[in-house]
Design an enzyme around this catalytic site. Structure first.
Site, PDB file in Angstrom:
ATOM      1  N   THR A  13       0.852  -1.192   0.000  1.00 42.07           N
ATOM      2  CA  THR A  13       0.000   0.000   0.000  1.00 42.07           C
ATOM      3  C   THR A  13       0.885   1.239   0.000  1.00 42.07           C
ATOM      4  O   THR A  13       1.845   1.330   0.764  1.00 42.07           O
ATOM      5  CB  THR A  13      -0.935   0.029   1.221  1.00 42.07           C
ATOM      6  OG1 THR A  13      -1.833  -1.081   1.143  1.00 42.07           O
ATOM      7  CG2 THR A  13      -1.757   1.318   1.251  1.00 42.07           C
ATOM      8  N   PHE A  34       1.264   5.035   0.824  1.00 41.03           N
ATOM      9  CA  PHE A  34       0.730   6.080   1.689  1.00 41.03           C
ATOM     10  C   PHE A  34       1.361   7.416   1.305  1.00 41.03           C
ATOM     11  O   PHE A  34       2.521   7.461   0.885  1.00 41.03           O
ATOM     12  CB  PHE A  34       1.047   5.792   3.159  1.00 41.03           C
ATOM     13  CG  PHE A  34       0.295   4.625   3.731  1.00 41.03           C
ATOM     14  CD1 PHE A  34      -0.860   4.815   4.475  1.00 41.03           C
ATOM     15  CD2 PHE A  34       0.744   3.328   3.524  1.00 41.03           C
ATOM     16  CE1 PHE A  34      -1.556   3.744   5.000  1.00 41.03           C
ATOM     17  CE2 PHE A  34       0.058   2.245   4.051  1.00 41.03           C
ATOM     18  CZ  PHE A  34      -1.104   2.446   4.786  1.00 41.03           C
TER      19      PHE A  34
END
Length: 337
Positions: free
Chosen positions: A239, A241
């Site tokens: 992921t 960020f």
């Protein structure tokens, strides 16, 4: 650039040919010639230092030690793990319930930075973040953090995989662990608000038949036993960020630029806009479209570019782009942790 003069010249050359196809072709040809000419002019202006400055200040490093940081979610969320990865475990931090509240915390000054997810390698973009970036124009991206996401299966002491009847987690995490769930059809997948909430639920209920899919940080914080590590089928699951701040700054080693723009709603508008990157050798890393709420079935575009705001070819590309679209916003120039 003189928009009216270009319109007049295009109308003139189109009047010299017959047929819709020829008129369209000559218009496109001359638009490209004009576009190439502008790109050359911008390049010469940049080299001469006459094009002006972009509204960003170059700095050496971000101040991580004295930062106040907010993340979305609760204790044990992956956003917290990403925050720790960038700012360290001793960072002064707090958490809020929604993405909007995190952005508001920066805008009102109660936090210096916010750490928010924007894209997952398996499930794509977090659309809400793109939309909120438009609603909070004072905020800029100052850094990005890639966090390897490995979901751990956890429960209370004494529990085992064979005895489980329910697994709690965020819907995206459950999807990323679909292979495991398919292999255990007797276990019900129960979606909840986020992975850390799932871990807290299992801790609070002390039921050995219930488990959570969450980060190993959650197991640590909530005193749960890890039954299995790396449950997700995509072992490269990552992921991305972003770290948001208020100051329009970029570091010397920044290598990615995020922009948002809108074009006229007509054929070729996006094609002509993207040509600015081609002619200036600026590599486009990502493009994402999002609906414009006040303009039904029209879209704004989010683009990630490779480069630094101090590079002449980048300045040139952005100057040319701005002349061919209806609005442009530089969301940030940043590096990767």
């Amino acid at each position: 650039f003189d928009r009216q003069r270009e319109k007049e010249k295009l109308a003139d050359v189109m009047s010299k040919v017959e047929g819709d196809f020829n008129k369209k072709g000559i218009q496109e040809l001359y638009q490209q010639l004009m576009s190439m000419s502008r790109k050359l002019q911008y390049s010469q202006l940049v080299e001469a230092g006459a094009l002006g400055r972009l509204p960003f200040i170059r700095i050496e490093n971000l101040d991580r030690e004295n930062a106040r940081v907010v993340f979305q979610g609760t204790e044990g969320a992956y956003s917290q793990a990403a925050m720790y990865q960038f700012f360290g475990r001793d960072v002064n931090n707090f958490h809020v319930r929604t993405f909007r509240e995190a952005m508001e915390a920066i805008e009102e000054g109660s936090a210096d930075y916010a750490v928010l997810p924007i894209e997952n390698s398996s499930h794509g973009a977090v659309s809400d973040i793109f939309d909120l970036l438009v609603r909070y124009p004072a905020l800029v991206i100052v850094e990005e953090v890639d966090l390897h996401v490995a979901h751990a299966l956890m429960s209370v002491a004494g529990a085992s995989v064979d005895g489980l009847k329910g697994i709690y987690s965020h819907p995206q995490a459950l999807g990323q662990c679909a292979t495991f769930l398919e292999a255990h059809p007797e276990i019900e997948a129960v979606p909840v608000l986020n992975t850390a909430v799932a871990a807290a639920y299992v801790r609070d209920h002390q039921d050995p038949c219930s488990a959570a899919l969450a980060s190993e940080l959650s197991a640590e914080l909530y005193g749960l036993t890890i039954l299995q590590r790396g449950v997700n089928q995509e072992k490269s699951n990552t992921t991305r960020f972003i770290v948001l701040g208020r100051e329009r700054v970029y570091t010397a080693d920044a290598e990615k630029i995020s922009i948002c723009f809108e074009t006229a709603h007509k054929p070729g508008a996006l094609y002509n806009a993207l040509g600015n990157f081609i002619f200036n050798d600026v590599n486009m890393l990502m493009i994402q479209s999002r609906p414009i709420p006040e303009k039904p079935f029209e879209y704004r575009f989010f683009v990630d570019l490779e480069g630094n705001l101090s590079m002449p070819n980048v300045i040139n590309a952005l100057a040319g782009l701005e002349d061919q679209i209806t609005s442009l916003r530089i969301l940030g120039n940043y590096g990767k942790e």
